[in-house]
Design an enzyme around this catalytic site. Structure first.
Site, short mmCIF file in Angstrom:
data_model
loop_
_atom_site.label_atom_id
_atom_site.label_comp_id
_atom_site.label_asym_id
_atom_site.label_seq_id
_atom_site.Cartn_x
_atom_site.Cartn_y
_atom_site.Cartn_z
CE LYS A 74 -4.19 -1.50 2.34
NZ LYS A 74 -5.07 -1.13 3.45
CG ASP A 110 -8.62 1.17 4.06
OD1 ASP A 110 -9.53 0.40 3.66
OD2 ASP A 110 -7.43 0.80 4.20
P1 NAP Z 1 -0.92 -1.24 12.15
O1 NAP Z 1 -0.41 -0.39 11.02
O2 NAP Z 1 -0.06 -2.31 12.74
O3 NAP Z 1 -1.35 -0.21 13.32
C1 NAP Z 1 -1.75 -0.59 14.60
C2 NAP Z 1 -1.18 0.42 15.58
O4 NAP Z 1 -1.72 0.15 16.89
C3 NAP Z 1 0.35 0.34 15.70
O5 NAP Z 1 0.93 1.62 15.73
C4 NAP Z 1 0.52 -0.40 17.04
O6 NAP Z 1 1.76 -0.11 17.70
C5 NAP Z 1 -0.65 0.17 17.83
N1 NAP Z 1 -0.96 -0.65 19.01
C6 NAP Z 1 -0.81 -1.97 19.16
N2 NAP Z 1 -1.19 -2.33 20.41
C7 NAP Z 1 -1.58 -1.20 21.05
C8 NAP Z 1 -2.05 -0.94 22.36
N3 NAP Z 1 -2.17 -1.90 23.28
N4 NAP Z 1 -2.36 0.33 22.68
C9 NAP Z 1 -2.22 1.32 21.77
N5 NAP Z 1 -1.74 1.14 20.53
C10 NAP Z 1 -1.43 -0.11 20.16
O7 NAP Z 1 -2.29 -1.94 11.73
P2 NAP Z 1 -3.42 -1.41 10.71
O8 NAP Z 1 -3.11 -1.87 9.34
O9 NAP Z 1 -3.64 0.05 10.95
O10 NAP Z 1 -4.68 -2.28 11.20
C11 NAP Z 1 -5.21 -2.15 12.51
C12 NAP Z 1 -6.48 -2.99 12.65
O11 NAP Z 1 -7.46 -2.50 11.75
C13 NAP Z 1 -6.28 -4.47 12.27
O12 NAP Z 1 -7.01 -5.24 13.21
C14 NAP Z 1 -6.91 -4.58 10.90
O13 NAP Z 1 -7.46 -5.84 10.64
C15 NAP Z 1 -8.03 -3.54 11.00
N6 NAP Z 1 -8.42 -2.98 9.68
C16 NAP Z 1 -9.74 -3.01 9.34
C17 NAP Z 1 -10.15 -2.47 8.12
C18 NAP Z 1 -11.61 -2.48 7.72
O14 NAP Z 1 -11.93 -2.30 6.54
N7 NAP Z 1 -12.53 -2.67 8.65
C19 NAP Z 1 -9.20 -1.88 7.24
C20 NAP Z 1 -7.86 -1.86 7.64
C21 NAP Z 1 -7.47 -2.40 8.88
P3 NAP Z 1 3.01 -1.13 17.42
O15 NAP Z 1 3.41 -0.91 15.99
O16 NAP Z 1 4.05 -0.70 18.41
O17 NAP Z 1 2.48 -2.52 17.66
#
Ligand code: NAP
Length: 289
Positions: A74, A110
């Protein structure tokens, strides 16, 4: 595919690229939409390692109309396309590419998909204090969309990763008019932010399958009238949402964002309004509901 089920020389190709893509639900839902409307389109999934070559292939293949781009491409995809919407430059990633006669136009759905999920649920964003948990890829897209397309009172972002958090906060302050407050995630920062928040959006993976018993928000912090949106869609109702619902709060599931981002892509691919209920039904079946 056309009503007669025939793939012909006129058939337009759409596809998801990523690595891996075997789990992707996009082929099932887009093909269901094409079939429902009798459109001369097919949608496939391609595992891709060499992104640059894949995109120059798309440019050369004029019937390759549309692409959904997923992890890990992406961000890198921005380098190999011809046009990117300004907001998506700030976000720093895209999930959709359209081929206009060899010109590749890229954008993200998104953020708009999340905004539509909130609007469809009747959530008021004008004048609202929004609390976003997480500052990763999906959070960036949603934060930029909300901060540039709605008049929030303020947007507070909490994340455990300080570098990612401050990077997003700086980019939002430079690229949007919204009032941004960024704090490292902790018991105190969460409690303070929950006191002011009207809308809470979980953009972390906490609560996602198989860790279904996890939630970042203790129930004692909920306040009457709050709206809770969890962008996770597996499970459909996370512990955070179940707790919020048990407290009488309005909840929005990540499945609404997922279906809306696909519906927006469908419109760009075909120029037609997506048959959303058909696509939702196929999505739910694929999620085992
Ligand atoms: P990502 O880039 O890994 O971002 C997640 C963020 O949350 C990271 O900065 C992470 O920090 C932080 N984090 C992890 N544990 C935490 C905690 N306990 N407290 C506070 N912050 C915390 O992931 P993403 O791609 O944004 O996706 C996140 C979620 O959204 C996933 O579950 C994904 O399946 C979902 N999603 C859904 C859709 C939809 O269409 N509904 C679309 C996209 C994503 P670290 O890097 O230090 O771990």
């Amino acid at each position: 595919m056309k009503k007669d089920g025939i793939i012909a020389s006129s058939t337009q190709l759409c596809a998801v690229i990523g690595n891996p893509v075997s789990h992707s639900l996009s082929p099932a839902i887009h093909n269901a939409g094409f079939n429902e409307l009798g459109l001369d389109f097919v949608y496939l999934a391609f595992p891709v390692e060499d992104l640059k070559s894949a995109l120059s292939g798309m440019r050369a293949l004029k019937s390759f109309r549309g692409m959904s781009v997923t992890i890990p491409h992406k961000v890198e995809a921005l380098q190999y396309v011809d046009e990117v919407a300004e907001v998506d430059r700030y976000i720093g990633s895209i999930n959709t590419i359209i081929n206009e006669n060899g010109k590749l136009k890229a954008f993200g759905t998104d953020g708009p998909g999340a905004l539509k999920a909130l609007k469809d649920a009747g959530v008021t964003l004008e004048g609202a204090n929004v609390l976003m948990l997480g500052a990763g890829g999906a959070a960036r897209a949603i934060a930029f969309t909300l901060a540039s397309e709605t008049r929030l009172e303020g947007l507070t972002i909490l994340d455990v990763n300080e570098a990612v958090l401050l990077g997003l906060a700086d980019d939002l302050k430079n690229g949007t008019p919204a009032r941004i407050n960024a704090e490292v995630f902790g018991e105190d920062s969460l409690a303070q932010a929950m006191e002011k928040a009207h809308v809470i959006i979980n953009c972390t993976p906490i609560g996602m399958h198989p860790h279904r018993d996890a939630s970042l928000v203790p129930v004692r912090l909920f306040r009457t009238g709050q709206v809770v949106f969890d962008i996770i869609y597996n499970p459909l109702e996370t512990k955070l949402l179940a707790d919020a619902r048990a407290h009488g709060l309005k909840t929005v599931s990540g499945v609404e964002m997922f279906i809306n981002q696909a519906v927006l892509q469908f419109r760009h691919f075909t120029g037609e309004d997506a048959p959303i209920e058909v696509m939702r039904k196929v999505l739910m079946q694929n999620l085992g509901c």
